[in-house]
Scaffold this active site. Structure first.
Site, PDB file in Angstrom:
ATOM      1  N   TYR A  13      36.046  91.651  55.383  1.00  0.00           N
ATOM      2  CA  TYR A  13      36.989  91.380  56.532  1.00  0.00           C
ATOM      3  C   TYR A  13      37.489  92.444  57.318  1.00  0.00           C
ATOM      4  O   TYR A  13      37.274  92.273  58.716  1.00  0.00           O
ATOM      5  CB  TYR A  13      37.872  90.164  56.062  1.00  0.00           C
ATOM      6  N   HIS A  57      30.040  82.140  60.518  1.00  0.00           N
ATOM      7  CA  HIS A  57      31.297  81.481  61.192  1.00  0.00           C
ATOM      8  C   HIS A  57      31.515  81.781  62.547  1.00  0.00           C
ATOM      9  O   HIS A  57      32.788  81.930  63.293  1.00  0.00           O
ATOM     10  CB  HIS A  57      32.481  81.784  60.492  1.00  0.00           C
ATOM     11  N   ASN A  98      37.298  77.417  52.826  1.00  0.00           N
ATOM     12  CA  ASN A  98      36.166  76.487  53.355  1.00  0.00           C
ATOM     13  C   ASN A  98      36.426  75.050  53.080  1.00  0.00           C
ATOM     14  O   ASN A  98      37.432  74.849  52.350  1.00  0.00           O
ATOM     15  CB  ASN A  98      34.761  76.735  52.611  1.00  0.00           C
TER      16      ASN A  98
HETATM   17 FE1  HDE Z   1      33.356  84.782  54.929  1.00  0.00          FE
HETATM   18  N1  HDE Z   1      33.084  86.354  56.120  1.00  0.00           N
HETATM   19  N2  HDE Z   1      32.540  86.171  53.349  1.00  0.00           N
HETATM   20  N3  HDE Z   1      33.376  83.463  53.519  1.00  0.00           N
HETATM   21  N4  HDE Z   1      34.271  83.616  55.989  1.00  0.00           N
HETATM   22  C1  HDE Z   1      33.230  86.034  57.560  1.00  0.00           C
HETATM   23  O1  HDE Z   1      34.421  87.922  58.437  1.00  0.00           O
HETATM   24  C2  HDE Z   1      32.199  87.485  53.662  1.00  0.00           C
HETATM   25  C3  HDE Z   1      32.991  83.545  51.949  1.00  0.00           C
HETATM   26  C4  HDE Z   1      34.825  82.652  55.625  1.00  0.00           C
HETATM   27  O2  HDE Z   1      37.590  81.681  61.650  1.00  0.00           O
HETATM   28  C5  HDE Z   1      33.342  87.295  58.070  1.00  0.00           C
HETATM   29  O3  HDE Z   1      35.807  87.865  60.629  1.00  0.00           O
HETATM   30  C6  HDE Z   1      31.686  88.133  52.115  1.00  0.00           C
HETATM   31  C7  HDE Z   1      33.495  82.359  51.123  1.00  0.00           C
HETATM   32  C8  HDE Z   1      35.371  81.952  56.863  1.00  0.00           C
HETATM   33  O4  HDE Z   1      37.228  83.754  61.907  1.00  0.00           O
HETATM   34  C9  HDE Z   1      32.778  88.217  57.278  1.00  0.00           C
HETATM   35  C10 HDE Z   1      31.556  87.002  51.408  1.00  0.00           C
HETATM   36  C11 HDE Z   1      34.472  81.937  51.793  1.00  0.00           C
HETATM   37  C12 HDE Z   1      35.439  82.868  57.845  1.00  0.00           C
HETATM   38  C13 HDE Z   1      32.671  87.292  55.962  1.00  0.00           C
HETATM   39  C14 HDE Z   1      32.073  85.716  52.075  1.00  0.00           C
HETATM   40  C15 HDE Z   1      34.424  82.522  53.247  1.00  0.00           C
HETATM   41  C16 HDE Z   1      34.495  83.861  57.189  1.00  0.00           C
HETATM   42  C17 HDE Z   1      32.443  87.290  59.539  1.00  0.00           C
HETATM   43  C18 HDE Z   1      31.185  86.994  49.985  1.00  0.00           C
HETATM   44  C19 HDE Z   1      35.213  80.655  51.610  1.00  0.00           C
HETATM   45  C20 HDE Z   1      35.558  82.754  59.374  1.00  0.00           C
HETATM   46  C21 HDE Z   1      33.433  87.264  60.783  1.00  0.00           C
HETATM   47  C22 HDE Z   1      31.577  87.551  49.252  1.00  0.00           C
HETATM   48  C23 HDE Z   1      36.344  80.889  50.611  1.00  0.00           C
HETATM   49  C24 HDE Z   1      36.862  83.114  59.615  1.00  0.00           C
HETATM   50  C25 HDE Z   1      34.864  87.742  59.876  1.00  0.00           C
HETATM   51  C26 HDE Z   1      37.282  82.916  61.119  1.00  0.00           C
HETATM   52  C27 HDE Z   1      34.061  85.151  58.015  1.00  0.00           C
HETATM   53  C28 HDE Z   1      32.226  87.974  54.910  1.00  0.00           C
HETATM   54  C29 HDE Z   1      31.929  84.597  51.466  1.00  0.00           C
HETATM   55  C30 HDE Z   1      35.217  82.041  54.349  1.00  0.00           C
HETATM   56  C31 HDE Z   1      31.500  88.943  57.629  1.00  0.00           C
HETATM   57  C32 HDE Z   1      30.935  89.270  52.285  1.00  0.00           C
HETATM   58  C33 HDE Z   1      33.485  82.435  49.810  1.00  0.00           C
HETATM   59  C34 HDE Z   1      36.171  80.747  56.855  1.00  0.00           C
HETATM   60  O5  HDE Z   1      33.564  89.477  57.154  1.00  0.00           O
END
Ligand code: HDE
Length: 704
Positions: A375, A88, A161
């Site tokens: 996060y 993202h 999402n």
């Molecule tokens: Fe994320 N995800 N994600 N994700 N995600 C990040 O956090 C993670 C997942 C989502 O505009 C990171 O600050 C893991 C699902 C958004 O700043 C990180 C898993 C969904 C955003 C991270 C998921 C998301 C992130 C990278 C598996 C939808 C951007 C930067 C369990 C429900 C937020 C940050 C923004 C960002 C980890 C799966 C949505 C690396 C471990 C499912 C919208 O922490």
């Protein structure tokens, strides 16, 4: 030599020392011809006398290390970047508010839902997942839809999402998924694309991803505008009322402007014509007062429903169809203010799934549980220390008091001697105290079981909802999905991977599998992938899952691009402009020159785009309005021919005057060949055109 150098020095100074750069003391304001300007200082507040030249030993000599202004300026510049988000990275944020429609106190004690009409400040950030910060907006990708709600009882982040399901069921697989999706590690490409071997290799070995594969191959991953897409919290959460009663909930954001996507060929071209298409669209919409808006919908259910539902409510690869649990609309999110500074706000905003407030709670979804670790951890890396909540965009807007202290860049430091509790210092000196009556309390769910690395058997059905999603699409959308699969797999170099994907499609829908196999020219159909559970064929279709079948029936918020030349009929332009205004839509002019054109009545029309810079892919519908003389100019311009040919190929509604005929002919387009064409003769025709545009696209053209 010395004399020569001195001369050069004084010349350079003379050139730069205009009034604006007049020397003064820090904090002072100088009167100049341009008005009051603050005096430039170093970060320490020392006034800067010369920002054009570093300090030298002789005009042509070495730079002196003692030049603290130079060193500070370069030092700061060298450290301007913070690590981009691992996923993202490319995003766009805006401020606004959430407004509750009614009190939900029977369901949740979350403060923002207590009073009808109450507004809570909000910040939303939309993003693509796979691409780096500088990648294009129209990548085929899931869009992040993250909302920070600054409630009176703390910040609540719904980090969702634009697709309600996910690729994997357990967070331990996330690094593998993302490694596979992003650029391949040896070559460092492809950028922002899943159309490559590593991604499809991983996917084809991960059957749980199949529902998500159907969603990402649908038009959901190429939205026309961030304003025109849905958002989802994805996991099942809990809402908890003041009595401690918990209700399961899934969060939905429904766009006020209706859903809309582009077609793939259009997306590819938009990326070239305007890589910032989505962010520009949102920026302009907010600046022009067309505020992006979504309604918050809740799917609420209890343990009884969870028990009888076909799938596990903790499995993030599954939806609960709206037809089974209706969506209750409870409020709206309006984005009405762009950021002052992209870095300070959009880049530094730190969403954390763990940020919840009293009245909201987690479930055991293993993906959500993993995210709650990831996060917070990621913010430490990105923002450099534990005090990222001191950055204004991340700070709560309600009062906060705690004994956490020190660390990098600590801004809010406790006053007085107390930094622990319990303490025996009474009153204010004693500092904050816990509040058992209104503090956050977890739902006291009982948990027991063997400690083991397992996947619940209730997560084992990987194909049934993929099938349900596919069958719930219109024929046009199904064709897009098939084309997307063929496109992506045609970029995969390893035949075995292509075949393995088809072997999964056989478990989803045999016709789809066959069409994709034909599209790839597989010489023989592979056998269906081994399935942990057979695909259910008894699930009802869910019409709510189609974008096209749920169109907005309005052209509001959309834009017509009018291709004009000198002599353009002023009456037609006027009629078109007023019909679009009445609909809440916009008219933009594309002309041979950016300076504009002279209309038939002698008035001047400023162009918004020169024809090469304003291809029809940037508009929702087009009007081709050259004069008889003007069309001759357009005939010699390939971008003018593409304007028409692409509008036709992308199923757009096309308004036209008679004089446009030679351009259509040269572009190989038969004007009037379907209902997507509207001839503009009289003023009423403009209204008819806008009415036709409410369907957004003439899909019959594609089907035929
Ligand atoms: Fe994320 N995800 N994600 N994700 N995600 C990040 O956090 C993670 C997942 C989502 O505009 C990171 O600050 C893991 C699902 C958004 O700043 C990180 C898993 C969904 C955003 C991270 C998921 C998301 C992130 C990278 C598996 C939808 C951007 C930067 C369990 C429900 C937020 C940050 C923004 C960002 C980890 C799966 C949505 C690396 C471990 C499912 C919208 O922490």
């Amino acid at each position: 030599m010395t004399q020569k150098s001195n001369k050069r020095t004084s010349r350079t100074k003379a050139r730069f020392h205009d009034e604006k750069h007049a020397v003064g003391r820090g904090g002072e304001v100088h009167q100049t011809a341009g008005g009051d300007v603050p005096v430039m200082t170093t970060q320490q507040g020392v006034p800067v006398s010369d920002d054009q030249n570093s300090l030298k030993i002789g005009a042509r000599g070495p730079t002196a290390m003692e030049d603290f202004h130079f060193r500070e300026k370069l030092f700061h510049f060298d450290h301007e970047r913070i690590p981009e988000r691992v996923v993202h990275a490319r995003g766009f944020g805006a401020h606004g508010f959430f407004e509750a429609y009614e009190s939900l106190s029977d369901i949740t004690q979350a403060d923002l839902f207590q009073r009808a009409g109450e507004k809570t400040p909000a910040f939303a950030r939309f993003s693509t997942v796979a691409g780096n910060k500088g990648s294009v907006d129209l990548a085929r990708d899931v869009r992040g839809f993250a909302v920070k709600l600054y409630t009176k009882e703390g910040n609540w982040d719904i980090v969702g999402n634009n697709i309600p399901v996910f690729f994997i069921q357990d967070a331990v697989k996330f690094p593998d998924l993302i490694h596979a999706a992003k650029a391949e590690p040896d070559r460092g490409f492809p950028q922002a694309q899943t159309a490559h071997d590593n991604f499809w290799d991983f996917i084809s070995l991960t059957p749980e991803a199949m529902n998500m594969v159907m969603w990402i191959m649908s038009d959901r991953t190429i939205p026309r505008s961030l304003r025109f897409m849905e958002g989802f919290g994805v996991h099942t959460f809990r809402l908890v009322n003041a009595k401690g009663k918990s209700t399961y909930v899934k969060f939905h954001w429904k766009p006020k402007w209706g859903m809309q996507s582009v077609v793939w060929n259009e997306a590819v071209k938009i990326n070239g014509a305007d890589p910032d298409f989505h962010r520009r669209d949102m920026w302009n919409a907010i600046q022009e007062g067309d505020y992006p808006e979504w309604e918050l919908g809740l799917q609420l259910f209890d343990d009884d429903f969870a028990e009888k539902f076909e799938f596990d409510i903790l499995d993030a690869t599954k939806i609960i169809p709206e037809e089974q649990v209706p969506i209750r609309i409870v409020g709206r999110l309006v984005l009405d203010r762009v950021v002052d500074n992209f870095f300070a706000e959009t880049e530094q905003v730190a969403f954390c799934t763990q940020n919840i407030v009293p009245g909201v709670d987690f479930t055991n979804d293993p993906l959500l549980q993993g995210r709650n670790f990831s996060y917070l951890d990621t913010q430490l890396k990105r923002l450099g220390g534990p005090n990222f909540t001191h950055i204004p965009i991340n700070a709560p807007k309600c009062p906060f008091h705690h004994f956490q202290q020190d660390g990098h860049m600590a801004m809010h430091n406790p006053k007085g001697r107390t930094n622990y509790e319990p303490n025996s210092w009474g009153g204010e000196e004693g500092g904050p105290r816990e509040a058992p009556d209104k503090g956050f309390v977890s739902v006291p769910v009982e948990e027991a079981g063997a400690k083991e690395r397992v996947r619940s058997e209730t997560f084992a059905d990987h194909y049934s909802q993929a099938r349900q999603f596919y069958l719930s699409q219109t024929e046009v959308e199904q064709a897009h999905m098939k084309d997307a699969l063929v496109f992506e797999l045609s970029k995969v170099e390893t035949p075995a991977i292509r075949e393995r994907v088809v072997s999964h499609l056989l478990n989803i829908d045999k016709d789809l599998a066959k069409e994709v196999a034909d599209g790839l020219r597989l010489d023989k159909m592979p056998k269906a992938a081994d399935a942990a559970m057979p695909t259910r064929t008894d699930l009802d279709e869910s019409p709510a899952l189609s974008i096209i079948a749920n169109g907005p029936d309005s052209f509001a918020g959309r834009t017509v691009g009018a291709l004009v030349t000198d002599g353009v009929d002023a009456g037609i332009v006027k009629a078109l402009r007023s019909a679009l205004k009445a609909e809440g839509a916009k008219l933009k002019f594309v002309a041979p020159h950016i300076g504009g054109v002279k209309a038939s009545d002698g008035s001047w029309i400023e162009a918004d785009e020169k024809v090469d810079g304003g291809p029809s892919v940037l508009f929702d519908a087009v009007a081709v309005l050259p004069s008889e003389d003007g069309v001759e100019t357009l005939l010699d311009m390939p971008p003018a021919r593409d304007f028409v040919a692409d509008a036709f190929a992308h199923g757009k509604f096309i308004a036209h005057v008679e004089a446009a005929a030679p351009l259509f002919e040269k572009a190989g387009v038969e004007a009037g060949s379907d209902d997507g064409f509207v001839a503009l003769g009289k003023a009423a025709d403009a209204k008819a055109f806008v009415a036709a545009c409410r369907k957004l696209r003439c899909w019959e053209r594609e089907a035929g």
